[in-house]
Every structure is written in structure tokens, then in C-alpha cells.
Design a protein around this motif. Structure first.
Motif, mmCIF file in Angstrom:
data_model
loop_
_atom_site.group_PDB
_atom_site.id
_atom_site.type_symbol
_atom_site.label_atom_id
_atom_site.label_comp_id
_atom_site.label_asym_id
_atom_site.label_seq_id
_atom_site.Cartn_x
_atom_site.Cartn_y
_atom_site.Cartn_z
ATOM 1 N N GLU A 145 0.838 -1.198 0.000
ATOM 2 C CA GLU A 145 0.000 0.000 0.000
ATOM 3 C C GLU A 145 0.868 1.241 0.000
ATOM 4 O O GLU A 145 1.885 1.304 0.668
ATOM 5 C CB GLU A 145 -0.973 -0.009 1.170
ATOM 6 C CG GLU A 145 -0.334 -0.192 2.516
ATOM 7 C CD GLU A 145 -1.359 -0.287 3.622
ATOM 8 O OE1 GLU A 145 -2.499 0.149 3.431
ATOM 9 O OE2 GLU A 145 -0.997 -0.786 4.688
ATOM 10 N N ARG A 146 0.437 2.210 -0.762
ATOM 11 C CA ARG A 146 1.139 3.488 -0.873
ATOM 12 C C ARG A 146 0.417 4.502 -0.006
ATOM 13 O O ARG A 146 -0.328 5.339 -0.475
ATOM 14 C CB ARG A 146 1.176 3.945 -2.336
ATOM 15 C CG ARG A 146 2.059 3.097 -3.199
ATOM 16 C CD ARG A 146 3.472 3.181 -2.700
ATOM 17 N NE ARG A 146 4.427 2.905 -3.757
ATOM 18 C CZ ARG A 146 5.697 3.176 -3.668
ATOM 19 N NH1 ARG A 146 6.191 3.738 -2.601
ATOM 20 N NH2 ARG A 146 6.507 2.886 -4.651
ATOM 21 N N GLU A 147 0.627 4.346 1.280
ATOM 22 C CA GLU A 147 -0.021 5.196 2.262
ATOM 23 C C GLU A 147 0.983 5.467 3.369
ATOM 24 O O GLU A 147 1.912 4.697 3.577
ATOM 25 C CB GLU A 147 -1.250 4.479 2.816
ATOM 26 C CG GLU A 147 -2.169 5.354 3.595
ATOM 27 C CD GLU A 147 -3.530 4.709 3.791
ATOM 28 O OE1 GLU A 147 -4.281 5.258 4.596
ATOM 29 O OE2 GLU A 147 -3.838 3.698 3.173
ATOM 30 N N SER A 148 0.786 6.519 4.082
ATOM 31 C CA SER A 148 1.686 6.838 5.187
ATOM 32 C C SER A 148 1.525 5.812 6.310
ATOM 33 O O SER A 148 0.402 5.496 6.707
ATOM 34 C CB SER A 148 1.370 8.229 5.731
ATOM 35 O OG SER A 148 2.066 8.437 6.943
ATOM 36 N N PRO A 149 2.631 5.285 6.820
ATOM 37 C CA PRO A 149 2.541 4.378 7.968
ATOM 38 C C PRO A 149 1.952 5.043 9.210
ATOM 39 O O PRO A 149 1.597 4.361 10.168
ATOM 40 C CB PRO A 149 3.998 3.960 8.205
ATOM 41 C CG PRO A 149 4.697 4.216 6.927
ATOM 42 C CD PRO A 149 3.987 5.395 6.310
ATOM 43 N N ALA A 150 1.827 6.363 9.194
ATOM 44 C CA ALA A 150 1.245 7.069 10.336
ATOM 45 C C ALA A 150 -0.254 6.789 10.474
ATOM 46 O O ALA A 150 -0.818 6.938 11.562
ATOM 47 C CB ALA A 150 1.486 8.574 10.205
ATOM 48 N N VAL A 151 -0.901 6.364 9.390
ATOM 49 C CA VAL A 151 -2.325 6.016 9.439
ATOM 50 C C VAL A 151 -2.454 4.672 10.156
ATOM 51 O O VAL A 151 -1.769 3.707 9.790
ATOM 52 C CB VAL A 151 -2.920 5.919 8.015
ATOM 53 C CG1 VAL A 151 -4.368 5.451 8.062
ATOM 54 C CG2 VAL A 151 -2.800 7.246 7.293
ATOM 55 N N PRO A 152 -3.291 4.567 11.190
ATOM 56 C CA PRO A 152 -3.439 3.293 11.909
ATOM 57 C C PRO A 152 -3.820 2.158 10.952
ATOM 58 O O PRO A 152 -4.611 2.357 10.023
ATOM 59 C CB PRO A 152 -4.562 3.565 12.912
ATOM 60 C CG PRO A 152 -4.544 5.044 13.101
ATOM 61 C CD PRO A 152 -4.120 5.618 11.769
ATOM 62 N N VAL A 153 -3.258 0.993 11.178
ATOM 63 C CA VAL A 153 -3.456 -0.127 10.260
ATOM 64 C C VAL A 153 -4.936 -0.472 10.080
ATOM 65 O O VAL A 153 -5.369 -0.810 8.983
ATOM 66 C CB VAL A 153 -2.621 -1.359 10.693
ATOM 67 C CG1 VAL A 153 -3.150 -1.989 11.952
ATOM 68 C CG2 VAL A 153 -2.515 -2.360 9.576
ATOM 69 N N GLN A 154 -5.740 -0.347 11.132
ATOM 70 C CA GLN A 154 -7.167 -0.675 11.018
ATOM 71 C C GLN A 154 -7.940 0.350 10.187
ATOM 72 O O GLN A 154 -9.074 0.110 9.829
ATOM 73 C CB GLN A 154 -7.824 -0.794 12.402
ATOM 74 C CG GLN A 154 -7.270 -1.907 13.246
ATOM 75 C CD GLN A 154 -6.162 -1.440 14.182
ATOM 76 O OE1 GLN A 154 -5.428 -0.501 13.891
ATOM 77 N NE2 GLN A 154 -6.020 -2.110 15.305
ATOM 78 N N ARG A 155 -7.329 1.478 9.867
ATOM 79 C CA ARG A 155 -7.991 2.502 9.056
ATOM 80 C C ARG A 155 -7.482 2.526 7.615
ATOM 81 O O ARG A 155 -7.926 3.341 6.822
ATOM 82 C CB ARG A 155 -7.800 3.878 9.679
ATOM 83 C CG ARG A 155 -8.523 4.023 10.988
ATOM 84 C CD ARG A 155 -8.479 5.446 11.452
ATOM 85 N NE ARG A 155 -9.003 5.538 12.796
ATOM 86 C CZ ARG A 155 -8.666 6.466 13.647
ATOM 87 N NH1 ARG A 155 -7.807 7.404 13.316
ATOM 88 N NH2 ARG A 155 -9.182 6.486 14.853
ATOM 89 N N ARG A 156 -6.552 1.668 7.306
ATOM 90 C CA ARG A 156 -5.987 1.642 5.956
ATOM 91 C C ARG A 156 -6.848 0.789 5.026
ATOM 92 O O ARG A 156 -7.558 -0.117 5.461
ATOM 93 C CB ARG A 156 -4.570 1.083 5.987
ATOM 94 C CG ARG A 156 -3.622 1.945 6.777
ATOM 95 C CD ARG A 156 -2.222 1.404 6.663
ATOM 96 N NE ARG A 156 -1.409 1.892 7.759
ATOM 97 C CZ ARG A 156 -0.391 1.239 8.275
ATOM 98 N NH1 ARG A 156 -0.037 0.064 7.791
ATOM 99 N NH2 ARG A 156 0.289 1.750 9.262
ATOM 100 N N ALA A 157 -6.723 1.065 3.740
ATOM 101 C CA ALA A 157 -7.500 0.344 2.725
ATOM 102 C C ALA A 157 -7.196 -1.158 2.734
ATOM 103 O O ALA A 157 -8.049 -1.977 2.391
ATOM 104 C CB ALA A 157 -7.227 0.924 1.344
ATOM 105 N N CYS A 158 -5.993 -1.537 3.153
ATOM 106 C CA CYS A 158 -5.584 -2.942 3.138
ATOM 107 C C CYS A 158 -6.180 -3.752 4.280
ATOM 108 O O CYS A 158 -6.172 -4.982 4.237
ATOM 109 C CB CYS A 158 -4.064 -3.046 3.203
ATOM 110 S SG CYS A 158 -3.414 -2.597 4.841
#
Length: 123
Positions: A58-71
Motif C-alpha cells: 500500500e502506498r499510504e503513510s505508515p502514520a495512518v493506523p493499520v485498522q484505518r488503511r485500505a488494506c
């Protein structure tokens, strides 16, 4: 979604056959090159004879909590179904574990391991 009992049976079967299916998880901003990092994850899993059942990039900031990521739905399903027993990620910051996450992983007999390049390339 499979029952916890069915997932537990899958974990036991994998253990009986000596299989440890894992998901490779890479969370990186757009500036970070993916290929070397993914190679490190694959090498780490391969060195332990783990079966790579899933790769999530995923091309997202690791600062976003894992449970809130698209993956998250894909990783959550893979763990809860017992399709994977663990997650291999490059750095702890890509998958921080708080008390609730620790308990959730424990409930599903799963693990998360953070890999560093030094661990992979050391003789």
C-alpha cells in the motif's frame, strides 16, 4: 467469514504439516522504492521456510493506523480465516501493536514480525 473454530483447525493443520503461511505487508509513501523492500520481506520469509500466501503493498503513510488503511479488510480476513498465521512487515511503524491489537492477534493465534534490512542481509 469462517468461524474461529475453523480458523483454529487450519492453524493446527498448518502446524502439523510444518507450514507457516504469512502475508507480506509493505506500507510506504510514494517516494520509497518498493522492489528492494519487498525483496527483503520475501528473503526473510524464505529463510524461515514460511509460505508466502499473500502480498499486500500500500502506498499510504505508515502514520495512518493499520485498522484505518485500505488494506485492513484483506489482512483481517486472511488472519481471521486462518489463511495466514502471521504478517511480515519491514518496520514496526508499519504495523504498530497496542494492547488491543496484541489481544486480537493472540485470539487468532497470529503474529506480526518486523524485519530490518540488517537482519536480512547479515551473514
Amino acid at each position: 467469514m469462517p468461524s474461529l473454530r475453523a480458523a483454529h483447525r487450519r492453524v493446527i493443520a498448518n502446524a502439523a504439516y510444518g507450514r507457516t503461511p504469512v502475508a507480506l505487508h509493505l506500507c510506504a509513501d510514494h517516494e520509497v522504492p518498493i522492489s528492494p523492500a519487498l525483496l527483503s520481506l520475501r528473503s526473510y520469509a524464505s529463510a524461515r521456510d514460511w509460505t508466502i500466501a499473500l502480498e499486500v503493498i500500500e502506498r499510504e503513510s505508515p502514520a495512518v493506523p493499520v485498522q484505518r488503511r485500505a488494506c485492513w479488510p484483506e489482512l483481517e480476513e486472511a488472519i481471521t480465516s486462518g489463511r495466514v498465521s502471521g504478517v511480515v512487515t519491514l518496520a514496526r511503524s508499519m504495523w504498530p501493536i497496542d494492547g488491543m491489537m496484541h489481544d486480537w492477534l493472540d485470539d487468532h493465534h497470529a503474529f506480526v514480525v518486523a524485519v530490518t534490512r540488517e537482519e536480512v542481509t547479515a551473514p
